[in-house]
Write a protein that holds these residues in place. Structure first.
Motif, PDB file in Angstrom:
ATOM      1  N   PRO A   1       0.879  -1.051  -0.146  1.00 33.36           N
ATOM      2  CA  PRO A   1      -0.134  -0.160  -0.093  1.00 33.36           C
ATOM      3  C   PRO A   1       0.924   1.248  -0.098  1.00 33.36           C
ATOM      4  O   PRO A   1       1.866   1.349   0.482  1.00 33.36           O
ATOM      5  N   ILE A   2       0.272   2.340  -0.640  1.00 33.07           N
ATOM      6  CA  ILE A   2       1.060   3.465  -0.489  1.00 33.07           C
ATOM      7  C   ILE A   2       0.955   4.115   1.029  1.00 33.07           C
ATOM      8  O   ILE A   2      -0.372   4.455   1.316  1.00 33.07           O
ATOM      9  N   LEU A   3       1.645   4.915   1.691  1.00 32.88           N
ATOM     10  CA  LEU A   3       1.305   5.347   2.892  1.00 32.88           C
ATOM     11  C   LEU A   3       1.093   6.688   2.819  1.00 32.88           C
ATOM     12  O   LEU A   3       1.721   7.647   2.134  1.00 32.88           O
ATOM     13  N   CYS A   4      -0.059   7.230   3.417  1.00 32.41           N
ATOM     14  CA  CYS A   4      -0.558   8.497   3.408  1.00 32.41           C
ATOM     15  C   CYS A   4      -0.493   9.101   5.134  1.00 32.41           C
ATOM     16  O   CYS A   4      -0.963   8.633   5.903  1.00 32.41           O
ATOM     17  N   LYS A   5       0.651   9.866   5.026  1.00 31.23           N
ATOM     18  CA  LYS A   5       0.911  10.564   6.498  1.00 31.23           C
ATOM     19  C   LYS A   5       0.471  12.015   6.442  1.00 31.23           C
ATOM     20  O   LYS A   5       0.373  12.645   5.709  1.00 31.23           O
TER      21      LYS A   5
ATOM     22  N   LEU B   1       2.862  11.425   0.823  1.00 34.96           N
ATOM     23  CA  LEU B   1       2.294  10.284   0.237  1.00 34.96           C
ATOM     24  C   LEU B   1       3.853   9.466   0.022  1.00 34.96           C
ATOM     25  O   LEU B   1       4.782   9.927  -0.502  1.00 34.96           O
ATOM     26  N   ASP B   2       4.016   8.117   0.478  1.00 39.21           N
ATOM     27  CA  ASP B   2       5.345   7.548   0.478  1.00 39.21           C
ATOM     28  C   ASP B   2       4.910   6.154   0.214  1.00 39.21           C
ATOM     29  O   ASP B   2       4.077   5.455   0.297  1.00 39.21           O
ATOM     30  N   GLY B   3       6.143   5.378  -0.248  1.00 42.07           N
ATOM     31  CA  GLY B   3       5.879   3.883  -0.581  1.00 42.07           C
ATOM     32  C   GLY B   3       5.601   3.410  -1.711  1.00 42.07           C
ATOM     33  O   GLY B   3       5.356   2.259  -2.047  1.00 42.07           O
ATOM     34  N   TYR B   4       5.608   4.413  -3.090  1.00 42.40           N
ATOM     35  CA  TYR B   4       5.671   3.875  -4.312  1.00 42.40           C
ATOM     36  C   TYR B   4       6.900   3.365  -4.685  1.00 42.40           C
ATOM     37  O   TYR B   4       7.727   3.731  -4.556  1.00 42.40           O
ATOM     38  N   THR B   5       6.713   2.001  -5.335  1.00 41.44           N
ATOM     39  CA  THR B   5       7.718   1.240  -5.834  1.00 41.44           C
ATOM     40  C   THR B   5       7.796   1.350  -7.387  1.00 41.44           C
ATOM     41  O   THR B   5       8.706   0.714  -8.123  1.00 41.44           O
ATOM     42  N   GLY B   6       7.094   1.957  -8.122  1.00 40.15           N
ATOM     43  CA  GLY B   6       7.277   2.115  -9.758  1.00 40.15           C
ATOM     44  C   GLY B   6       8.205   3.223 -10.083  1.00 40.15           C
ATOM     45  O   GLY B   6       9.043   3.593  -9.420  1.00 40.15           O
TER      46      GLY B   6
ATOM     47  N   ILE C   1       5.511  12.497  -2.426  1.00 38.18           N
ATOM     48  CA  ILE C   1       4.731  13.541  -2.709  1.00 38.18           C
ATOM     49  C   ILE C   1       4.214  14.160  -1.534  1.00 38.18           C
ATOM     50  O   ILE C   1       3.772  13.847  -0.507  1.00 38.18           O
ATOM     51  N   ILE C   2       4.563  15.568  -1.571  1.00 36.49           N
ATOM     52  CA  ILE C   2       4.349  16.361  -0.358  1.00 36.49           C
ATOM     53  C   ILE C   2       3.336  17.417  -0.911  1.00 36.49           C
ATOM     54  O   ILE C   2       3.538  17.999  -1.612  1.00 36.49           O
ATOM     55  N   LEU C   3       2.004  17.281  -0.189  1.00 41.84           N
ATOM     56  CA  LEU C   3       1.026  18.099  -0.439  1.00 41.84           C
ATOM     57  C   LEU C   3       0.709  19.191   0.780  1.00 41.84           C
ATOM     58  O   LEU C   3       0.725  18.651   2.050  1.00 41.84           O
ATOM     59  N   GLN C   4       0.426  20.395   0.348  1.00 38.74           N
ATOM     60  CA  GLN C   4       0.145  21.477   1.249  1.00 38.74           C
ATOM     61  C   GLN C   4      -1.336  21.098   1.890  1.00 38.74           C
ATOM     62  O   GLN C   4      -2.444  21.161   1.057  1.00 38.74           O
ATOM     63  N   GLY C   5      -1.396  20.840   3.392  1.00 44.24           N
ATOM     64  CA  GLY C   5      -2.794  20.652   3.819  1.00 44.24           C
ATOM     65  C   GLY C   5      -3.234  19.217   4.196  1.00 44.24           C
ATOM     66  O   GLY C   5      -2.315  18.587   3.849  1.00 44.24           O
ATOM     67  N   ASP C   6      -4.030  19.187   5.035  1.00 42.22           N
ATOM     68  CA  ASP C   6      -4.548  17.659   5.387  1.00 42.22           C
ATOM     69  C   ASP C   6      -5.693  17.213   4.383  1.00 42.22           C
ATOM     70  O   ASP C   6      -6.900  17.606   4.733  1.00 42.22           O
ATOM     71  N   TYR C   7      -5.180  16.486   3.424  1.00 43.20           N
ATOM     72  CA  TYR C   7      -6.404  16.089   2.645  1.00 43.20           C
ATOM     73  C   TYR C   7      -6.266  14.506   2.578  1.00 43.20           C
ATOM     74  O   TYR C   7      -6.240  13.910   1.438  1.00 43.20           O
ATOM     75  N   ARG C   8      -5.837  13.761   3.530  1.00 44.57           N
ATOM     76  CA  ARG C   8      -5.690  12.464   3.605  1.00 44.57           C
ATOM     77  C   ARG C   8      -7.000  11.494   3.194  1.00 44.57           C
ATOM     78  O   ARG C   8      -6.712  10.743   2.470  1.00 44.57           O
ATOM     79  N   ASP C   9      -8.050  12.012   3.429  1.00 46.69           N
ATOM     80  CA  ASP C   9      -9.287  11.393   3.119  1.00 46.69           C
ATOM     81  C   ASP C   9      -9.626  11.427   1.614  1.00 46.69           C
ATOM     82  O   ASP C   9      -9.856  10.194   1.030  1.00 46.69           O
TER      83      ASP C   9
ATOM     84  N   PHE D   1      -5.293   1.682  -6.426  1.00 50.93           N
ATOM     85  CA  PHE D   1      -4.047   1.635  -5.477  1.00 50.93           C
ATOM     86  C   PHE D   1      -4.547   1.237  -4.014  1.00 50.93           C
ATOM     87  O   PHE D   1      -5.657   1.396  -3.692  1.00 50.93           O
ATOM     88  N   ARG D   2      -3.674   0.450  -3.341  1.00 54.10           N
ATOM     89  CA  ARG D   2      -4.154   0.270  -1.979  1.00 54.10           C
ATOM     90  C   ARG D   2      -3.599   1.289  -0.929  1.00 54.10           C
ATOM     91  O   ARG D   2      -2.319   1.793  -1.402  1.00 54.10           O
ATOM     92  N   THR D   3      -4.229   1.786  -0.197  1.00 57.66           N
ATOM     93  CA  THR D   3      -3.517   2.847   0.695  1.00 57.66           C
ATOM     94  C   THR D   3      -3.846   2.608   2.195  1.00 57.66           C
ATOM     95  O   THR D   3      -4.442   1.499   2.542  1.00 57.66           O
ATOM     96  N   LYS D   4      -2.769   3.156   2.917  1.00 56.08           N
ATOM     97  CA  LYS D   4      -2.700   2.902   4.358  1.00 56.08           C
ATOM     98  C   LYS D   4      -2.572   4.317   5.139  1.00 56.08           C
ATOM     99  O   LYS D   4      -1.654   5.000   4.786  1.00 56.08           O
ATOM    100  N   ARG D   5      -3.502   4.544   5.911  1.00 52.31           N
ATOM    101  CA  ARG D   5      -3.591   5.678   6.694  1.00 52.31           C
ATOM    102  C   ARG D   5      -2.231   5.673   7.803  1.00 52.31           C
ATOM    103  O   ARG D   5      -2.557   4.685   8.549  1.00 52.31           O
ATOM    104  N   VAL D   6      -1.553   6.631   8.043  1.00 54.42           N
ATOM    105  CA  VAL D   6      -0.428   6.664   8.988  1.00 54.42           C
ATOM    106  C   VAL D   6      -0.492   7.924   9.739  1.00 54.42           C
ATOM    107  O   VAL D   6      -0.514   8.847   9.308  1.00 54.42           O
ATOM    108  N   GLY D   7      -0.505   7.397  11.114  1.00 57.68           N
ATOM    109  CA  GLY D   7      -0.442   8.784  12.044  1.00 57.68           C
ATOM    110  C   GLY D   7      -1.641   9.690  12.138  1.00 57.68           C
ATOM    111  O   GLY D   7      -2.463   9.931  11.051  1.00 57.68           O
ATOM    112  N   GLY D   8      -2.165   9.986  13.413  1.00 55.99           N
ATOM    113  CA  GLY D   8      -3.376  10.691  13.557  1.00 55.99           C
ATOM    114  C   GLY D   8      -4.575  10.260  13.091  1.00 55.99           C
ATOM    115  O   GLY D   8      -5.333  10.381  12.107  1.00 55.99           O
TER     116      GLY D   8
END
Length: 109
Positions: free
Chosen positions: A35-39, A51-56, A83-91, A102-109
């Motif tokens: 999964p792609i990690l969404c921090k 966004l971290d963990g993309y292996t492509g 990928i660094i995005l300004q603001g909290d747009y995890r959802d 893609f499969r995603t995983k929410r990390v932190g908070g």
């Protein structure tokens, strides 16, 4: 006379191909197993989503970055395979990535 008839008149020897076209939701991006990690972090007091963990390929990840920034109308960048995005747009980001397959995983908070 519709478009098919007009084309048939112009090209009488052509046989139309009636196979259904399958739509690729990923947009040509490489899909991965992990999964792609969404921090979520705060940098200098301001919220950022990472966004971290993309292996492509890097080019595919850069395309994904551009699409996310455009769809969310936010600023951001691509650095150090993240990928660094300004603001909290995890959802919203997780919904967009899951639409693409893609499969995603929410990390932190």
């Amino acid at each position: 006379m519709d478009l098919k008839d007009q084309l048939q008149n112009l090209f009488p020897d052509h046989e139309p191909n009636e196979e259904p076209v399958q739509e690729d939701k990923s947009g040509g991006l490489w899909m991965q197993e992990d999964p792609i990690l969404c921090k979520y972090e705060k940098r200098k007091g301001k919220p950022v989503t990472i966004l971290d963990g993309y292996t492509g390929a890097d080019d595919d990840f850069k395309k994904l970055c551009k699409e996310l920034k455009t769809r969310l109308s936010v600023g951001g960048s691509y650095k150090n395979d993240q990928i660094i995005l300004q603001g909290d747009y995890r959802d919203q980001i997780m919904e967009i990535l899951q639409e693409k397959g893609f499969r995603t995983k929410r990390v932190g908070g």
